[in-house]
Scaffold this motif. Structure first.
Motif, mmCIF file in Angstrom:
data_model
loop_
_atom_site.group_PDB
_atom_site.id
_atom_site.type_symbol
_atom_site.label_atom_id
_atom_site.label_comp_id
_atom_site.label_asym_id
_atom_site.label_seq_id
_atom_site.Cartn_x
_atom_site.Cartn_y
_atom_site.Cartn_z
ATOM 1 N N ILE A 15 -6.681 2.581 3.967
ATOM 2 C CA ILE A 15 -7.696 1.868 3.196
ATOM 3 C C ILE A 15 -7.032 0.993 2.143
ATOM 4 C CG2 ILE A 15 -9.419 3.670 3.560
ATOM 5 C CD1 ILE A 15 -8.903 4.577 0.643
ATOM 6 N N ILE A 54 -12.030 1.074 7.093
ATOM 7 C CA ILE A 54 -10.759 1.740 7.373
ATOM 8 C C ILE A 54 -10.006 0.865 8.354
ATOM 9 C CG2 ILE A 54 -9.616 3.803 8.254
ATOM 10 C CD1 ILE A 54 -12.202 5.364 7.631
ATOM 11 N N GLY A 94 -14.315 3.620 4.601
ATOM 12 C CA GLY A 94 -13.186 3.535 3.671
ATOM 13 C C GLY A 94 -13.453 4.263 2.374
#
Length: 584
Positions: A161, A174, A188
């Protein structure tokens, strides 16, 4: 074939893991179905998204590693966007890394004591402090993780991330192996709340090839269909960017925050223009011979001399819509620059682009000023959007932190909800009309890929509520089955039901192969039961006025038909909450 799932469960706080075997292969197949099953086992539906024991689940399917384009991984979590269970899907190397590590799924529980990176494989688990990466961008994080965990190079997947995830932005994605993403609905941020900066999955074990001639022959046939016929040709050549001109031609491409659905500026951002002027090379996910990843480039001159720095940026239709037409940006290189800035801070491109389009119109209408936006936003100003991407990803002030929670949350504070282009989450780039708007707003993932509504609407514009809802409901189980196989949905023309049966048979899943239709229905119902258990209610989904005001290729939207369609589809969805809908 072993019909039990092998699941690696990791306690991040204790930095320990355990392998569990779980029944259910013949009930839920894998992927999406397995993720929902695991959430029933490990999830906390009564707790908010950021509860430490709320899991994040990565799951693959029964055909992963055995057939082409079975290359996706399902990431399931409770979303910071709406505090409900959801999924995001990504390609890259992750699916094959999990397969060769010997796991059908990975479940991450708890919260690491410090910002950390996790590495795991068939025989190891290591959680290492990564406090020095705090605030680091996605590219820099990837470089350092590769140095921290040098083993299994070429057989590993690295997901991570950026700062958007660390601050808990509901638009944080992500990054998966640099060019793919778990993009939508804030995965994320879930990594961030678990103090997980990155994850390395090492495919460090051997897996036997299914015995017998049946598998080998079928693999060759599937490979031939993928590579030697026209089924997948579009995705390799121009890719989905080919859709831009066609949608603009029929007045179905959102421009300038959906204030219009066509514009002559399309000539600067067509799929052909990106291919001719920016395309550097194609890439592919592991296990895929097609190569649909299109990597464009732009270059910057070093200030001190005449040399150039070249940047590689992946593109396809949705990112070009979000960082291009939705923002009124009509230069292909400028679109790539904006996309790279979204990427650096770890933002989902679609969410971020649509959110900034709303902020631009709100600025035009006097609802926002530079006090909030820091930089003056206007449609077509690519440089301003590059700066705004940075502020949105870092949450530079109260406005950007609020906007990062979702466009309609910012609109509730500053006004402008009428023109917030949100269909459950920030819209995808298909202004085809009420059927698509209904499907995305009420669909399981609020994704344009939950159904083929945007395609169906172009083929059959008839305003018949019963027929339209029947189509949406009939289309969903097959897609849920494909995502439980973790097939790339680009390959849905290859993996029709009959082909899936043959593939499952050839690798030993004969009982599952014999019941794919009831399994597909069971998966669909199970996912909706889990979603509803975490708070989803179709009646609470509202659609901003902009979607009623827009003119599409069919003409002005018929609001009465739109409302009847939404009500009917929402009612049918809620029926899947009935316990008898998915007996396990």
């Amino acid at each position: 074939m072993n019909e039990r799932f092998k699941v690696f469960v990791v306690d991040l706080e204790a930095a320990q893991g355990r392998v569990e075997t779980i029944d259910g292969r013949n009930d839920v197949a894998g992927g999406s179905g397995l993720a929902a099953l695991l959430f029933l086992r490990y999830g906390r539906p009564e707790q908010p998204w950021d509860h430490p024991e709320q899991p994040i689940i990565l799951a693959i399917g029964p055909l992963t590693g055995h057939f082409p384009l079975m290359s996706k991984t399902v990431c399931a979590f409770v979303s910071p966007y709406h505090d409900q269970y959801t999924e995001s899907h990504a390609g890259g190397r992750l699916a094959l890394a999990l397969f060769f590590a010997g796991y059908d799924a990975l479940v991450l529980l708890g919260r690491a004591k410090t910002l950390s990176c996790l590495s795991l494989g068939s025989q190891h688990l290591s959680l290492r402090d990564a406090g020095f990466m705090e605030g680091m961008n996605v590219a820099g994080t990837g470089k350092l993780i590769r140095r921290m965990f040098p083993k299994s190079s070429g057989h590993r997947s690295i997901i991570r991330i950026g700062p958007a995830g660390e601050i808990g932005s509901a638009m944080a994605c992500i990054n998966v192996d640099s060019y793919r993403h778990f993009g939508r609905l804030g995965g994320g941020a879930v990594f961030g709340v678990k103090n997980l900066k990155g994850l390395v999955v090492c495919g460090d074990a051997q897996r036997p090839v299914p015995p017998g001639k049946e598998y080998a022959g079928l693999f060759k046939e599937v490979h031939r269909q993928v590579c030697s016929t026209d089924m997948m040709r579009k995705y390799y050549h121009l890719g989905t960017a080919a859709n831009l001109r066609g949608l603009n031609d029929i007045q179905a491409l959102p421009w300038n925050n959906l204030q219009k659905t066509a514009d002559p500026g399309i000539e600067g951002v067509t799929g052909e223009i990106f291919a001719d002027r920016t395309l550097l090379r194609n890439g592919a996910c592991s296990g895929c011979p097609v190569g649909c990843i299109h990597l464009g480039f732009f270059r910057d001159r070093f200030k001190e001399d005449a040399r150039y720095l070249y940047h590689q940026v992946p593109y396809d239709y949705e990112p070009i819509f979000a960082a291009g037409t939705m923002l009124g940006v009509t230069d292909c290189f400028d679109v790539l620059r904006i996309l790279e800035d979204f990427e650096r801070v770890g933002l989902d491109a679609m969410s971020a682009g649509v959110a900034l389009a709303w902020a631009t119109e709100a600025t035009q209408r006097g609802l926002l000023s530079e006090k909030q936006t820091i930089v003056r936003l206007s449609f077509g100003d690519a440089g301003a959007y590059q700066q705004a991407a940075h502020h949105l990803g870092l949450g530079s002030n109260e406005f950007y932190r609020l906007l990062g929670g979702g466009t309609r949350k910012a609109a509730a504070e500053y006004g402008g909800d009428d023109f917030a282009c949100v269909l459950g989450q920030e819209m995808a780039g298909y202004a085809t009309g009420p059927l698509f708007f209904t499907a995305q707003s009420l669909g399981f993932r609020h994704s344009h890929l939950d159904t083929g509504a945007y395609s169906r609407e172009q083929q059959d514009p008839a305003k018949d509520v019963t027929t339209a809802v029947d189509f949406l409901l009939a289309d969903e189980p097959y897609r849920a089955l494909l995502t439980s196989m973790t097939a790339c949905l680009f390959a849905r023309s290859v993996y029709q039901s009959e082909q899936l049966v043959k593939c499952l048979d050839s690798v030993g899943y004969r009982e599952l192969a014999a019941s794919i239709e009831p399994v597909a229905e069971r998966i669909r119902a199970l996912r909706w039961q889990v979603r509803i258990a975490t708070g989803f209610c179709a009646e609470e989904i509202t659609i901003p006025k902009r979607f009623y005001d827009v003119t599409t290729w069919q003409g002005p939207v018929d609001g009465e038909y739109f409302d009847r369609l939404r009500e009917a589809y929402g009612r049918r969805i809620m029926e899947f909450a009935l316990p008898e809908a998915a007996p396990l």
